[in-house]
Scaffold this motif. Structure first.
Motif, PDB file in Angstrom:
ATOM      1  N   ILE A  22       1.721  11.194   1.524  1.00  0.00           N
ATOM      2  CA  ILE A  22       1.212  12.612   2.108  1.00  0.00           C
ATOM      3  C   ILE A  22       0.831  12.297   3.604  1.00  0.00           C
ATOM      4  O   ILE A  22       1.151  13.327   4.404  1.00  0.00           O
ATOM      5  N   ASP A  23       0.234  11.278   3.746  1.00  0.00           N
ATOM      6  CA  ASP A  23      -0.037  11.040   5.290  1.00  0.00           C
ATOM      7  C   ASP A  23       1.298  11.129   6.175  1.00  0.00           C
ATOM      8  O   ASP A  23       1.174  11.534   7.293  1.00  0.00           O
ATOM      9  N   SER A  24       2.231  10.381   5.556  1.00  0.00           N
ATOM     10  CA  SER A  24       3.465  10.334   6.529  1.00  0.00           C
ATOM     11  C   SER A  24       3.977  11.531   6.503  1.00  0.00           C
ATOM     12  O   SER A  24       4.899  11.783   7.794  1.00  0.00           O
ATOM     13  N   GLY A  25       4.020  12.540   5.719  1.00  0.00           N
ATOM     14  CA  GLY A  25       4.514  13.759   5.623  1.00  0.00           C
ATOM     15  C   GLY A  25       3.903  14.387   6.967  1.00  0.00           C
ATOM     16  O   GLY A  25       4.663  15.175   7.735  1.00  0.00           O
ATOM     17  N   ARG A  26       2.750  14.379   6.955  1.00  0.00           N
ATOM     18  CA  ARG A  26       1.932  15.135   7.947  1.00  0.00           C
ATOM     19  C   ARG A  26       2.291  14.479   9.523  1.00  0.00           C
ATOM     20  O   ARG A  26       2.617  15.211  10.619  1.00  0.00           O
ATOM     21  N   ASN A  27       2.409  13.154   9.616  1.00  0.00           N
ATOM     22  CA  ASN A  27       3.061  12.786  10.740  1.00  0.00           C
ATOM     23  C   ASN A  27       4.412  13.125  11.057  1.00  0.00           C
ATOM     24  O   ASN A  27       4.706  13.390  12.288  1.00  0.00           O
ATOM     25  N   ALA A  28       5.332  13.175  10.112  1.00  0.00           N
ATOM     26  CA  ALA A  28       6.711  13.838  10.466  1.00  0.00           C
ATOM     27  C   ALA A  28       6.639  15.297  10.769  1.00  0.00           C
ATOM     28  O   ALA A  28       7.344  15.640  11.901  1.00  0.00           O
TER      29      ALA A  28
ATOM     30  N   SER B  31       0.818  -1.299  -0.149  1.00  0.00           N
ATOM     31  CA  SER B  31       0.004   0.020  -0.149  1.00  0.00           C
ATOM     32  C   SER B  31       1.025   1.384   0.115  1.00  0.00           C
ATOM     33  O   SER B  31       0.674   2.164   0.649  1.00  0.00           O
ATOM     34  N   ILE B  32       1.963   1.120  -0.951  1.00  0.00           N
ATOM     35  CA  ILE B  32       2.807   2.402  -0.788  1.00  0.00           C
ATOM     36  C   ILE B  32       2.430   3.000  -2.024  1.00  0.00           C
ATOM     37  O   ILE B  32       2.335   2.893  -3.317  1.00  0.00           O
ATOM     38  N   ASN B  33       1.676   4.319  -1.746  1.00  0.00           N
ATOM     39  CA  ASN B  33       1.173   5.310  -2.802  1.00  0.00           C
ATOM     40  C   ASN B  33       1.263   6.669  -2.555  1.00  0.00           C
ATOM     41  O   ASN B  33       1.663   7.034  -1.420  1.00  0.00           O
TER      42      ASN B  33
END
Length: 605
Positions: free
Chosen positions: A42-48, A35-37
Motif C-alpha cells: 500500500i505504501d508503495s502504491g502511494r509512492n507510485a 518485509s514484503i507485506n
C-alpha cells in the motif's frame, strides 16, 4: 552396451512432498525477511501515485532538439551493434567446437560469452560512467559488451551448424593447422550462416536501441534486414596458379562452374573440389579400349559395350576427352591386334553417340606393316585434317625395348615362356621385322608428306639424332622419349614431351627407360597421358605436387592443358572464358585423390 531408461520421478512420494513443503517454507521466510507485506504494498502504491503526479504532464523538447537526441541515440546503437558484431565474430570462431584451435581457447571464449550475458547492461553502464564519465562512450561500451553474450552465442551455434560439405571443402582448400584463423576470416560465411547473422545483428541493434535511454533518453527500434543469398566458389588450378574463391565462367551459354568452398576446418590441409573441393580442368586420356574389349584371352566383348563400359571408368577418373589408341598393325605379341580389328573399332567410335565423354581416335601406325599403312591411308582420306597419328616401331633392340632382355622378361611373365623360348622368339621376331625395312622407309616418307594434314607424334625416340629426324619429318610431339637425351632434344626443338602416368606412379619405367619423375623434375615433360590407366592421371599429378617435383598448378596442367596442346585442341584444357566447360571437382585424399563430381559441356556426373 545396453541402456536403461530411468523411471519418471514420482510426485506423490513422501520425499517429493517434503521437498515441496521445504520450498514453500523458504518462500515464506524470504517474504518475511524482506518485509514484503500488504502494508508495504500500500505504501508503495502511494509512492507510485506521487511520482506520476510529478511526472505528468510530459514536457517534450523542441522538434529540433528531439531530432538531435534521436540521431545521437541511433549513433550509439549503431556503434554498439558494430562493436558487438566484431567482438562476437572472433569469439564465435573460438567458441565453436568445429573451429576452435584447442579446448582451452573454446573454454575461454565460452566463459567470456556467458559472463557478458550474465552482467546487466545497466551495471556495465554504471561502471563505465565512473570510468569515463557521462556521455556516449559509456553507453556504447555497455551495450556493445553486453550484446556480445547474445550475439556471440548465436554466431557460435551457427558455425557449429554449418553442413559437412563446406567443412570438407575447407579441409580440401589448403588450410594448415596454423592457418585456421585466416581461413575462417575468409571462408566462414556460407549461405547457411550469413542470413542468420544478418537477422541476429539487426535484433541486437533493436535491443541496443531500446537500452540506449541510459545515455540519451530516447529510442528508435531498428528493422531487421532481409535474408540474402551468398555464393562462394572452390579453389581451382587454373593457368599458372591455384585460384581461391574462383568462379569460372564457362560454356557457350556462360554457365558458371563452381560451388561453395568456404568453411573453416581445424587441421585443414589439401588443395577442390564438388561442394567446395579443389577443381581442375577436365582431363584427357589415351589407350584402354583394347583391355576393355578383351578382359581375358578368348573372352572378346562387343565393341559397343566395351566403349560404354570404358566410358564409365573414364568418367570416374574425371576424364572428359579420350583418345582411343587404335593400333594399325598385325600383332606380334599377346594382344591380338589386326588391321581389320582397327577399322571396326574406328567405325564403332564414329557411330558411338550419346556419351558424356568426347571420344576421339589416336591412330597408331606400325611402320613395318604394309597392310597397316594402306588401311591408315584409306582411313585418313575419310576424316577431316588434323587427325592425331603416332608412328612406332616396337621391334626389340630399339625404342621402347632398346634392351631386348626387357622384352624377353615380358614374354616370360605374360606367356609363361622359358628363358630360352623367349630368346628364340625375340630372335625370330627381329629377323622377321628386319625383312620389312623397305616398308618402314616407305611409311616414314608417306608420313612426312602427310604431316601438313595430320598432327604427327614420334613414339619412343631414344636419342637427339632421332628427335632431329622426327622434326625433319614434320613431327609435332615427342611421345614417351626413352632417354633424358631425347627429352632434352625434344624440348630444345620446341616439341611437347609426353610421359605415361604409370611411369610417374611407379617411379620408373617398366622396361628400364627414363623415369618420368626424373624428367618432370628436370622440367622436360609437358603432358601426362593415361597409357592404359585413366585413373592414374590425377593420382600422378597429385603425387608430383606432393613430392615437390612440380607445383600443384603445373602438375594439374600436365593432365589438362598439356594433353590439349599435344592433341591440338585449343578449345579445352584451361579455365578461360569461351572454352569448353569441363570442370573436375576433386578431393585430394591421402594417399590418392578421389574425383567427386565432373561438370562438363556434355553433362554433369
Amino acid at each position: 552396451m545396453t541402456g536403461r531408461t530411468l523411471a519418471r520421478p514420482r510426485t506423490d512420494s513422501v520425499l517429493g512432498m517434503a521437498a515441496l513443503l521445504g520450498l514453500l517454507g523458504l518462500a515464506g521466510w524470504a517474504f518475511a525477511a524482506l518485509s514484503i507485506n500488504v502494508a508495504t504494498l500500500i505504501d508503495s502504491g502511494r509512492n507510485a501515485a506521487d511520482f506520476a503526479a510529478r511526472m505528468l504532464p510530459l514536457d517534450f523538447p523542441t522538434a529540433g532538439e528531439l531530432l538531435r537526441l534521436t540521431g545521437q541515440t541511433m549513433s550509439i546503437v549503431i556503434c554498439a551493434t558494430l562493436l558487438s558484431v566484431v567482438l562476437s565474430t572472433g569469439l564465435a570462431v573460438l567458441a565453436a567446437g568445429n573451429t576452435a584451435p584447442h579446448r582451452g581457447a573454446r573454454f575461454g571464449a565460452r566463459t567470456v560469452i556467458v559472463a557478458a550475458r550474465a552482467v546487466p547492461d545497466v551495471v556495465l553502464a554504471t561502471v563505465f560512467f565512473r570510468l569515463f564519465g557521462f556521455g556516449a562512450l559509456a553507453g556504447v561500451l555497455a551495450m556493445g559488451l553486453h550484446s556480445v553474450g547474445m550475439v556471440g552465442k548465436l554466431y557460435a551455434d551457427a558455425v557449429e551448424q554449418i553442413d559437412e560439405g563446406p567443412r570438407e571443402a575447407m579441409r580440401a582448400g589448403g588450410a594448415g593447422r596454423g592457418s585456421w584463423w585466416p581461413a575462417c576470416c575468409r571462408r566462414c560465411c556460407p549461405r547457411s550462416w550469413r542470413p542468420r547473422c544478418t537477422g541476429w545483428t539487426s535484433t541486437c541493434g533493436s535491443r541496443s536501441s531500446s537500452a540506449s535511454w541510459v545515455s540519451t533518453g530516447s529510442a528508435a527500434p531498428s528493422r531487421p534486414a532481409a535474408d540474402r543469398v551468398c555464393a562462394g566458389h572452390p579453389r581451382s588450378g587454373a593457368g599458372d596458379r591455384v585460384r581461391g574463391d574462383h568462379r569460372a565462367r564457362c560454356g557457350r551459354r556462360g554457365a558458371r562452374a563452381g560451388r561453395r568452398c568456404c568453411r573453416a576446418a581445424r587441421q585443414a590441409r589439401r588443395g577442390l573440389r564438388g561442394r567446395g573441393r579443389p577443381g581442375c580442368r577436365g582431363r584427357a586420356a589415351r589407350h584402354g579400349i583394347e583391355n576393355e574389349q578383351l578382359p581375358r584371352p578368348g573372352a572378346e566383348l562387343p565393341i559397343e559395350f566395351a566403349l560404354l563400359s570404358f566410358e564409365g571408368k573414364l568418367r570416374a577418373a574425371g576424364v572428359t576427352t579420350v583418345f582411343h589408341g587404335i593400333s594399325f598393325e598385325d600383332t606380334h605379341h599377346d594382344i591380338p591386334r589386326s588391321v581389320g580389328q582397327a577399322e571396326k573399332t574406328c567405325e564403332a567410335i564414329d557411330a558411338y553417340t550419346g556419351g558424356l565423354v568426347d571420344h576421339r581416335i589416336l591412330y597408331r601406325l606400325d611402320v613395318r606393316s604394309p597392310e597397316a599403312l594402306s588401311a591408315l591411308a584409306r582411313r585418313l582420306d575419310q576424316v577431316p585434317d588434323g587427325a592425331l597419328v603416332s608412328h612406332e616401331d616396337h621391334t626389340p633392340g630399339q625404342g621402347q625395348y632398346a634392351v631386348r632382355e626387357h622384352y624377353e622378361r615380358y614374354l616370360m611373365g605374360s606367356r609363361g615362356m622359358s628363358d630360352a623360348e623367349a630368346r628364340e622368339h625375340v630372335d625370330q621376331l627381329i629377323a622377321d621385322r628386319d625383312g620389312r625395312l623397305d616398308i618402314r622407309e616407305e611409311a616414314l616418307v608417306w608420313l612426312a608428306a602427310r604431316s601438313a594434314r595430320i598432327r604427327l607424334l614420334g613414339h619412343d625416340p631414344s636419342s637427339a639424332a632421332e628427335i632431329a629426324e622426327l622434326r625433319d619429318r614434320g613431327c609435332a610431339v615427342a611421345e614417351f622419349p626413352t632417354t633424358i637425351e631425347a627429352a632434352e632434344a625434344a624440348r630444345a626443338h620446341g616439341l611437347p614431351v609426353v610421359i605415361g602416368a604409370p611411369n610417374i606412379l611407379r617411379g620408373r619405367s617398366h622396361n628400364g627407360n627414363a623415369s618420368g619423375r626424373d624428367l618432370v623434375g628436370r622440367g622436360l615433360v609437358t603432358a601426362l597421358v593415361s597409357d592404359y590407366l585413366p585413373s592414374g592421371l590425377l593420382a600422378a599429378a597429385m603425387l608430383l605436387a606432393e613430392q615437390g617435383l612440380a607445383t600443384l598448378p603445373a602438375a594439374i596442367g600436365l593432365v589438362t592443358a598439356g594433353p590439349a596442346e599435344v592433341a591440338g585442341l585449343p578449345d579445352r584444357g584451361r579455365l578461360e572464358p569461351g572454352l569448353r566447360a569441363d570442370f573436375v571437382l576433386v578431393e585430394p585424399r591421402r594417399p590418392w585423390p578421389v574425383v567427386r563430381s565432373v561438370l562438363s559441356s556434355w553433362g554433369v556426373w
